[in-house]
Design a protein around this motif. Structure first.
Motif, mmCIF file in Angstrom:
data_model
loop_
_atom_site.group_PDB
_atom_site.id
_atom_site.type_symbol
_atom_site.label_atom_id
_atom_site.label_comp_id
_atom_site.label_asym_id
_atom_site.label_seq_id
_atom_site.Cartn_x
_atom_site.Cartn_y
_atom_site.Cartn_z
ATOM 1 N N GLY A 12 0.811 -1.208 0.000
ATOM 2 C CA GLY A 12 0.000 0.000 0.000
ATOM 3 C C GLY A 12 0.844 1.258 0.000
ATOM 4 N N GLY A 13 0.268 2.336 -0.533
ATOM 5 C CA GLY A 13 0.866 3.653 -0.415
ATOM 6 C C GLY A 13 2.189 3.827 -1.125
ATOM 7 N N MET A 198 18.840 3.501 3.163
ATOM 8 C CA MET A 198 17.698 2.711 2.701
ATOM 9 C C MET A 198 17.397 3.021 1.240
ATOM 10 S SD MET A 198 15.244 0.527 3.134
ATOM 11 C CE MET A 198 15.122 0.269 4.904
ATOM 12 N N GLY B 13 -0.309 1.863 3.156
ATOM 13 C CA GLY B 13 0.977 2.398 3.558
ATOM 14 C C GLY B 13 0.934 3.476 4.605
ATOM 15 N N GLU B 152 -1.093 12.955 5.710
ATOM 16 C CA GLU B 152 -1.185 13.417 4.334
ATOM 17 C C GLU B 152 -2.670 13.489 3.940
ATOM 18 O OE1 GLU B 152 1.627 14.089 2.857
ATOM 19 O OE2 GLU B 152 3.160 12.638 3.433
ATOM 20 N N THR B 196 5.950 20.897 7.756
ATOM 21 C CA THR B 196 5.310 21.181 6.475
ATOM 22 C C THR B 196 3.878 21.651 6.698
ATOM 23 O OG1 THR B 196 4.501 18.911 6.243
ATOM 24 C CG2 THR B 196 6.670 19.417 5.297
ATOM 25 N N MET B 198 1.387 20.691 4.997
ATOM 26 C CA MET B 198 0.528 19.501 4.920
ATOM 27 C C MET B 198 0.447 18.813 6.279
ATOM 28 S SD MET B 198 -1.394 17.377 3.285
ATOM 29 C CE MET B 198 -1.164 17.679 1.528
ATOM 30 N N ARG B 221 7.901 11.314 11.030
ATOM 31 C CA ARG B 221 8.520 10.659 9.873
ATOM 32 C C ARG B 221 10.014 10.562 10.157
ATOM 33 N NH1 ARG B 221 7.988 9.039 4.963
ATOM 34 N NH2 ARG B 221 5.828 9.708 4.673
ATOM 35 N N THR B 223 13.606 8.119 9.017
ATOM 36 C CA THR B 223 14.175 7.001 8.248
ATOM 37 C C THR B 223 14.510 5.806 9.138
ATOM 38 O OG1 THR B 223 15.213 8.677 6.867
ATOM 39 C CG2 THR B 223 15.908 6.432 6.526
ATOM 40 N N THR B 226 12.217 2.921 9.005
ATOM 41 C CA THR B 226 12.120 2.128 7.780
ATOM 42 C C THR B 226 13.127 0.984 7.764
ATOM 43 O OG1 THR B 226 13.737 3.395 6.497
ATOM 44 C CG2 THR B 226 11.481 4.205 6.519
ATOM 45 N N GLU B 227 14.103 1.026 8.678
ATOM 46 C CA GLU B 227 15.148 0.003 8.677
ATOM 47 C C GLU B 227 14.681 -1.305 9.310
ATOM 48 O OE1 GLU B 227 18.342 1.857 10.780
ATOM 49 O OE2 GLU B 227 18.415 3.568 9.412
ATOM 50 N N MET B 228 13.511 -1.270 9.891
ATOM 51 C CA MET B 228 12.961 -2.429 10.602
ATOM 52 C C MET B 228 13.011 -3.712 9.763
ATOM 53 S SD MET B 228 8.987 -2.460 11.854
ATOM 54 C CE MET B 228 8.039 -2.744 10.348
#
Ligand SMILES: Nc1ncnc2c1ncn2[C@@H]1O[C@H](COP(=O)(O)OP(=O)(O)OP(=O)(O)O)[C@@H](O)[C@H]1O
Ligand SMILES: Nc1ncnc2c1ncn2[C@@H]1O[C@H](COP(=O)(O)OP(=O)(O)OP(=O)(O)O)[C@@H](O)[C@H]1O
Ligand SMILES: [Mg+2]
Ligand SMILES: [Mg+2]
Lengths: 262, 262
Positions: A12-13, A198, B13, B152, B196, B198, B221, B223, B226-228
């Motif tokens: 997703g996304g 990443m 996502g 978002e 931001t 948004m 947010r 990074t 994301t390493e998970m």
């Protein structure tokens, strides 16, 4: 006659809707007549082109409920050459019957897309994140499919089964009909942050795994692209010279030249 | 007896899997015994806890194929008090039969989750991005549901139908059984970039729309989160003092105190 490209993902996304709207916009600004067919009940496409789902006069479902031709359901967008059609879903019952129709009447959908080719140079089909009925219908209707890959490990790791799914889908189509469609138009990286490990890891790994099927254009992570749903128009209009918009102009050019090169 | 919390979304996502794994890790590190039940065929949960899907010895599907109790299918994780179970899907046929089972045998699934309560303080159920069979089964089995909201506009705009869906789902449950579950545990913002427009727009709008149902903790947010899937463990282990990990420790604390406050 127009070419039909479906944007699919299992994860997703990953940027399907953002890509459909901005690639469509870039192609339209380059002189193509473009139709975006949104198959996601959440209607990200219509919101990104300035129309709240409740304000849609009509939706894709009329193909099934009233046998209305797709070409009569098409809506205008802020761009002259860009049009769209999406489900008009205002209740759970709507959503269930839309999914049931996409499941049982994929042939009708594919026929309607086929008839629309006369009117559009490019038809982009935006799918929900799954391998369910809308995605299968989109593959049945398509000449080619595009796979956006978010430059993150959770997305990269879900690609192989997606490619298997499409290969299996093609095999299951009537073999006598000589179906080699949909072909893989390409995979392309989205939301790339090249400065992170990443981002570089996924870019390198995908390049290694997919070689020339990985398009050269990648889309950077940029907040400007997220404003699409607020502004109700593609970034190629409201932020034309920014990195996200330029990436989609490049993507449009790359797809056009790859197609002409065949 | 354990409490069952399902993480759901309609938008893809938005951070369901990242939240399931890190909230589970944070709760485990605070002394809870936690089971994460992954219902996404893509198995983001197992990859995030160090196991490739092909290397799983067994999977959720055995509940249906062999009537194996869920408690016998549970796998260990890099954390002592944290366990998981997920589908073991290595082919399209596997995926289709898993989804068919989640559709037709949701009662068996809910019964197995119920039996697992004796062994775990918290059971977190991670869903695919849709309102399909796995999400419905997760709602049937749950005491409460959690809604991650990516900060978002495309995500924010898809929330109202999600809440309608759950309200409708509750109504459709046998009224005589007095079902008021699952209750809304809360919504929480993820991938927030507060700098931001948004990020601020969505934060303000969601706070206005949902009031006290919006949890105070939001996840930035970053990074590091994301390493998970690369490291095969939650950020609360490999990056414990970073902003993402701390957010999930705060989320765990907030959920525990809200529950105790009732
Ligand atoms: N290049 C980018 N940079 C920053 N944000 C992006 C970018 N592309 C998309 N986004 C944002 O990421 C989110 C997901 O994108 P989008 O909705 O287009 O993905 P999708 O694949 O269509 O999602 P779904 O699976 O739910 O259909 C959206 O909030 C969007 O605004
Ligand atoms: N707070 C965060 N900061 C940065 N990246 C994040 C954050 N949370 C999640 N991500 C990344 O965003 C992507 C989507 O997250 P995730 O897979 O957890 O969402 P999901 O809702 O489970 O997705 P799906 O709908 O496909 O199941 C992943 O690549 C993940 O690593
Ligand atoms: Mg989308
Ligand atoms: Mg997930």
């Amino acid at each position: 006659a127009g070419r039909v490209l479906s944007l699919i993902s299992r994860k997703g996304g990953v940027g399907k809707t953002t890509s459909a709207v901005n690639l469509g916009g870039a192609l339209a600004l380059s002189g193509h007549t473009v139709l975006i067919v949104g198959l996601d009940p959440q209607c990200g496409v219509c919101r990104s082109l300035g129309v709240a789902q409740d304000d849609l006069e009509t939706g894709l479902g009329e193909i099934f409920s009233a046998n209305t031709p797709l070409t009569e359901l098409v809506q205008p967008s802020p761009l002259e050459n860009l049009f769209f059609v999406s489900p008009r879903i205002t209740s759970l019952a709507d959503e269930e019957s839309f999914l049931a129709d996409m499941n049982r009447r994929a042939d009708d959908f594919a026929r309607e897309i086929d008839r629309a080719r006369n009117l559009y140079d490019t038809i982009l089909v935006d799918c929900p994140p799954s391998l369910g009925a809308p995605t299968r219908a989109a593959l049945q209707a398509a000449d080619a499919f595009l796979v956006p890959i978010q430059a993150e490990e959770l997305c990269r790791g879900s690609l192989a089964p997606l490619m298997d799914f499409v290969a299996d889908f093609r095999r299951r189509q009537l073999p006598g009909a000589g179906r080699e469609t949909p072909v893989l138009e390409g995979l392309f990286l989205t939301m790339v942050n090249g400065r992170t490990r990443m981002g570089r890891h996924v870019t390198d790994q995908v390049a290694e795994d997919f070689g020339p099927d990985l398009l050269e254009t990648s889309v950077p992570r940029t907040t400007r692209l997220t404003e699409m749903a607020l502004k109700g128009k593609p970034a190629v209009i409201y932020a034309r010279t920014t990195s996200g918009s330029r990436a989609y102009f490049n993507l449009a050019d790359e797809l056009v030249s790859r197609f002409l090169a065949r």
